[in-house]
Design an enzyme around this catalytic site. Structure first.
Site, PDB file in Angstrom:
ATOM      1  N   GLY A  92      23.607  -4.326  11.984  1.00  0.00           N
ATOM      2  CA  GLY A  92      22.952  -3.695  12.379  1.00  0.00           C
ATOM      3  C   GLY A  92      22.311  -3.246  13.177  1.00  0.00           C
ATOM      4  O   GLY A  92      21.946  -2.632  13.826  1.00  0.00           O
ATOM      5  N   ARG A  93      21.528  -3.430  12.422  1.00  0.00           N
ATOM      6  CA  ARG A  93      19.612  -3.268  12.744  1.00  0.00           C
ATOM      7  C   ARG A  93      18.842  -4.458  12.345  1.00  0.00           C
ATOM      8  O   ARG A  93      17.852  -5.042  12.749  1.00  0.00           O
ATOM      9  CB  ARG A  93      19.130  -2.375  11.791  1.00  0.00           C
ATOM     10  CG  ARG A  93      19.055  -2.760  10.604  1.00  0.00           C
ATOM     11  CD  ARG A  93      19.070  -2.454   9.573  1.00  0.00           C
ATOM     12  NE  ARG A  93      19.144  -1.749   8.254  1.00  0.00           N
ATOM     13  CZ  ARG A  93      17.868  -0.964   7.879  1.00  0.00           C
ATOM     14  NH1 ARG A  93      16.936   0.012   8.022  1.00  0.00           N
ATOM     15  NH2 ARG A  93      18.408  -1.032   6.724  1.00  0.00           N
ATOM     16  N   LYS A 113      14.658  -7.994  11.225  1.00  0.00           N
ATOM     17  CA  LYS A 113      15.149  -6.677  10.266  1.00  0.00           C
ATOM     18  C   LYS A 113      14.938  -5.196  11.041  1.00  0.00           C
ATOM     19  O   LYS A 113      12.994  -5.292  11.037  1.00  0.00           O
ATOM     20  CB  LYS A 113      15.187  -6.473   9.222  1.00  0.00           C
ATOM     21  CG  LYS A 113      16.014  -5.604   8.293  1.00  0.00           C
ATOM     22  CD  LYS A 113      16.330  -6.018   6.605  1.00  0.00           C
ATOM     23  CE  LYS A 113      16.929  -4.883   6.182  1.00  0.00           C
ATOM     24  NZ  LYS A 113      16.592  -4.523   5.063  1.00  0.00           N
ATOM     25  N   ASP A 125      20.178   3.806  14.586  1.00  0.00           N
ATOM     26  CA  ASP A 125      20.107   3.801  15.119  1.00  0.00           C
ATOM     27  C   ASP A 125      18.975   2.165  15.500  1.00  0.00           C
ATOM     28  O   ASP A 125      18.472   2.037  16.070  1.00  0.00           O
ATOM     29  CB  ASP A 125      18.476   4.476  14.985  1.00  0.00           C
ATOM     30  CG  ASP A 125      17.677   4.273  14.018  1.00  0.00           C
ATOM     31  OD1 ASP A 125      18.001   3.444  13.105  1.00  0.00           O
ATOM     32  OD2 ASP A 125      16.850   5.150  13.776  1.00  0.00           O
ATOM     33  N   GLY A 126      19.296   1.354  14.730  1.00  0.00           N
ATOM     34  CA  GLY A 126      19.239   0.219  15.086  1.00  0.00           C
ATOM     35  C   GLY A 126      17.314  -0.250  14.123  1.00  0.00           C
ATOM     36  O   GLY A 126      16.743  -1.268  14.304  1.00  0.00           O
ATOM     37  N   ARG A 176      12.577 -11.911   7.762  1.00  0.00           N
ATOM     38  CA  ARG A 176      12.895 -12.022   6.859  1.00  0.00           C
ATOM     39  C   ARG A 176      13.605 -13.755   6.499  1.00  0.00           C
ATOM     40  O   ARG A 176      13.511 -14.229   7.920  1.00  0.00           O
ATOM     41  CB  ARG A 176      14.250 -11.868   6.515  1.00  0.00           C
ATOM     42  CG  ARG A 176      14.859 -11.978   4.990  1.00  0.00           C
ATOM     43  CD  ARG A 176      16.140 -11.208   4.871  1.00  0.00           C
ATOM     44  NE  ARG A 176      17.247 -10.625   5.718  1.00  0.00           N
ATOM     45  CZ  ARG A 176      17.984  -9.954   5.473  1.00  0.00           C
ATOM     46  NH1 ARG A 176      17.460  -8.602   3.819  1.00  0.00           N
ATOM     47  NH2 ARG A 176      19.134  -9.576   6.034  1.00  0.00           N
ATOM     48  N   ASP A 252      28.449  -7.628   1.171  1.00  0.00           N
ATOM     49  CA  ASP A 252      27.478  -7.501   2.328  1.00  0.00           C
ATOM     50  C   ASP A 252      26.721  -7.629   1.891  1.00  0.00           C
ATOM     51  O   ASP A 252      25.696  -8.224   2.919  1.00  0.00           O
ATOM     52  CB  ASP A 252      27.608  -6.471   3.030  1.00  0.00           C
ATOM     53  CG  ASP A 252      27.401  -5.119   2.989  1.00  0.00           C
ATOM     54  OD1 ASP A 252      28.025  -4.551   1.616  1.00  0.00           O
ATOM     55  OD2 ASP A 252      26.927  -4.984   3.613  1.00  0.00           O
ATOM     56  N   ASN A 253      25.786  -7.695   0.682  1.00  0.00           N
ATOM     57  CA  ASN A 253      24.512  -8.501   0.185  1.00  0.00           C
ATOM     58  C   ASN A 253      24.561  -8.796  -0.991  1.00  0.00           C
ATOM     59  O   ASN A 253      23.395  -9.379  -0.912  1.00  0.00           O
ATOM     60  CB  ASN A 253      24.083  -6.562  -0.279  1.00  0.00           C
ATOM     61  CG  ASN A 253      23.511  -5.493   0.408  1.00  0.00           C
ATOM     62  OD1 ASN A 253      23.935  -5.869   1.563  1.00  0.00           O
ATOM     63  ND2 ASN A 253      23.638  -4.188   0.309  1.00  0.00           N
TER      64      ASN A 253
HETATM   65  P1  AMP Z   1      22.837  -1.877   4.101  1.00  0.00           P
HETATM   66  O1  AMP Z   1      22.616  -0.289   3.479  1.00  0.00           O
HETATM   67  O2  AMP Z   1      20.767  -1.910   4.449  1.00  0.00           O
HETATM   68  O3  AMP Z   1      23.212  -2.802   3.007  1.00  0.00           O
HETATM   69  O4  AMP Z   1      22.997  -1.909   4.994  1.00  0.00           O
HETATM   70  C1  AMP Z   1      24.767  -1.204   4.873  1.00  0.00           C
HETATM   71  C2  AMP Z   1      25.364  -1.936   6.639  1.00  0.00           C
HETATM   72  O5  AMP Z   1      24.744  -0.604   8.201  1.00  0.00           O
HETATM   73  C3  AMP Z   1      24.596  -2.896   7.263  1.00  0.00           C
HETATM   74  O6  AMP Z   1      25.910  -3.447   8.225  1.00  0.00           O
HETATM   75  C4  AMP Z   1      23.657  -2.762   8.187  1.00  0.00           C
HETATM   76  O7  AMP Z   1      23.866  -3.179   9.113  1.00  0.00           O
HETATM   77  C5  AMP Z   1      24.101  -1.264   8.992  1.00  0.00           C
HETATM   78  N1  AMP Z   1      23.239  -0.240   8.935  1.00  0.00           N
HETATM   79  C6  AMP Z   1      22.086  -0.233   8.002  1.00  0.00           C
HETATM   80  N2  AMP Z   1      20.873   0.638   8.601  1.00  0.00           N
HETATM   81  C7  AMP Z   1      21.156   0.642   9.950  1.00  0.00           C
HETATM   82  C8  AMP Z   1      21.154   1.034  11.053  1.00  0.00           C
HETATM   83  N3  AMP Z   1      19.448   2.581  10.729  1.00  0.00           N
HETATM   84  N4  AMP Z   1      21.483   1.478  12.025  1.00  0.00           N
HETATM   85  C9  AMP Z   1      22.191   0.407  12.425  1.00  0.00           C
HETATM   86  N5  AMP Z   1      22.265  -0.055  11.579  1.00  0.00           N
HETATM   87  C10 AMP Z   1      22.188  -0.422   9.924  1.00  0.00           C
HETATM   88 MG    MG Z   2      23.547  -4.881   3.885  1.00  0.00          MG
END
Ligand code: AMP
Ligand code: MG
Length: 485
Positions: A92-93, A113, A125-126, A176, A252-253
């Site tokens: 997502g980002r 990232k 917001d990506g 990364r 997903d992590n």
């Molecule tokens: P994370 O908690 O970082 O593992 O993210 C979980 C999901 O949310 C993943 O699909 C990420 O790509 C998405 N995500 C986290 N932060 C953002 C952000 N600021 N903008 C878009 N997608 C996000």
């Molecule tokens: Mg993640």
């Protein structure tokens, strides 16, 4: 000539069908500046000297200008978040920029990232901010220094682009590096959407790219799953032995390679508290420090379910049953090494249990305890006792420990030397990361550079950086880290 002409790339992920990803260009940030360049890792990957090409690296890696060989794409995946299935995940980002092939023929993903919105950004917001980017950069290198399997960090950049979290912050980027960005959630996505051919193709590619040793086996997919279980067990054992709390063990992590992946609200334990919840959005304590071994198995079971079209149920179950003994085996081996007790003796279990009890009842600083025990050839045992509130209990435990040490073949010097090789003096404590962030936000990267020196080699002495081995000040104890990153 561009530096990218001298680097061999292989965009192998982009050759997969489009259901695996969407091509997306990075959305440039304004006035991008270097925050860090990991020279050692860059050398391993075959990059030229930084000084010769820093401007080109900055503009191409940040997505400000486009180098020829990249094929930026957002991966599609899904996953179980806090136990519930979420089908709508994906990069997502972050974007997979390309795969670099080193001189020795190894392939590494470069992932950017904070690169901007993608079809999988949902409400986000990506973007990423300096705070979370510095934490991931430092922690992945700290884990590598501790020899814990992990993704790596090649570079970090800041910008003037405003990013809105609890307050306005600056957009930042992390490059990364990993052999693979494939997560448990990649398999879950293809399984739950019934994409049978694509699901098998992913398994075949993971075998070919990451587990070629299984290809000759009678049941290659089952062998591969056995290895994933084993590597995950080893990774979690290393977390527990090193006092590392990941904080967001969603599927997903979880890396298919058993690497520590996606650094968020992680923490290294200061005072030993097995129930530590470092993620302040984790209201139930699902990902508390002492839950990690159990969650490792839960996540592997979710992966097993999503592999069921390819692997017999009995083989999946047999592999899952191995997780706990493997994890415990790795953990006790690590704890033995941390205590310098290499032989197995009757009563060792009690000695270990009483040590953990002593530490949790007396809020003993976890890494400092082991490091001080490792120095008993040079310092008085009072130094160990002084780390524990209940001095009498500490004396008793220490007497038992020293008596037990006498059953080993080696001398106290030999024992302590080997212990100093596994018990780090330098830890990425949350307060140290916070101080480095505060400076980085003002454009001062000196703390990041100093931390990188000690964290890359955390078990050695670094007299000029002695202050980085200090216990946390009052404000830095039990810091809560926001999930908004
Ligand atoms: P994370 O908690 O970082 O593992 O993210 C979980 C999901 O949310 C993943 O699909 C990420 O790509 C998405 N995500 C986290 N932060 C953002 C952000 N600021 N903008 C878009 N997608 C996000
Ligand atoms: Mg993640």
């Amino acid at each position: 000539m561009s530096i990218w002409d001298s680097i061999s790339v292989n965009n192998r992920f982009s050759e997969l069908p489009r259901s695996f990803y969407t091509p997306v260009q990075p959305t440039p940030l304004s006035n991008v500046q270097w925050l860090a360049w990991n020279k050692k890792l860059a050398l391993e990957l075959g990059f030229p000297e930084f000084e010769q090409c820093s401007e080109e690296l900055l503009s191409t890696l940040s997505g400000t200008s486009e180098p020829a060989p990249f094929f930026p794409l957002a991966m599609k995946y899904a996953g179980h978040q806090f136990g519930s299935y979420n089908p709508d995940l994906g990069d997502g980002r972050g974007l997979l920029l390309t795969q670099v092939v080193t001189k020795s023929g190894e392939t590494f993903d470069l992932h950017l990232k904070g690169a901007g919105k993608t079809p999988y950004s949902r409400m986000g917001d990506g973007r990423a901010v300096i705070r979370s980017t510095v934490r991931e950069y430092l922690c992945s290198e700290a884990m590598a220094g501790l020899k814990i399997p992990t993704t790596r960090a090649l570079a970090m950049m800041s910008s003037d682009t405003p990013v809105y979290r609890e307050k306005q912050e600056k957009g930042a980027l992390l490059v990364r590096v990993s052999e693979s960005h494939i997560r448990f959630g990649h398999f879950e996505h293809l399984f739950y959407t019934n994409q049978i051919a694509e699901h098998k193709l992913l398994a075949d590619k993971v075998l070919e790219w990451h587990f070629p040793e299984c290809l000759e086996d009678e049941k290659p997919y089952a062998s591969m799953f056995n290895l994933i279980v084993d590597r995950t067990a080893e990774m979690v054992a290393l977390w527990q032995a090193n006092g590392f709390a990941h904080g967001v063990m969603n599927t997903d992590n979880m890396s298919i390679l058993g690497q520590t992946f996606d650094y968020g609200p992680f923490a290294f334990l200061d005072e030993y508290d097995p129930r530590l919840i470092c993620n302040h959005s984790d209201y139930q304590g699902r990902y508390a420090f002492n839950q990690q071994p159990r969650i490792g198995l839960w996540n592997l079971s979710a992966l097993a379910h999503s592999l069921s079209p390819l692997i017999d149920k009995a083989d999946l179950e047999a592999a899952l049953e191995q997780y706990e003994p493997q994890m415990n085996g790795y953990f006790s081996q690590l704890m033995r090494r941390k205590l310098g007790l290499l032989s197995k003796q009757e009563g060792d279990g009690r000695l270990f249990e009483s040590m953990f009890e002593l530490m949790s009842q007396n809020r003993v600083d976890y890494p400092r305890f082991f490091r001080t025990l490792s120095n008993l050839d040079m310092v008085d045992s009072q130094e160990v006792i002084d780390l524990v509130l209940d001095r009498e209990a500490a004396k008793m435990w220490l007497a038992n420990y020293l008596q037990r040490c006498e059953l080993e073949d080696n001398s106290p010097q030999e024992r302590c030397e080997s212990m100093r090789e596994i018990n780090p003096k330098y830890i990425l404590r949350n307060y140290l990361a916070q101080l480095a962030i505060d400076k980085a936000e003002q454009g001062d990267t000196s703390d990041i550079e100093a931390l990188m020196v000690v964290l890359a080699d955390p078990c050695s002495e670094h007299p000029e950086y002695e202050y980085l081995a200090a216990l946390p000040p009052e404000w830095g104890k039990g810091m809560e880290i926001s999930c908004s990153s």
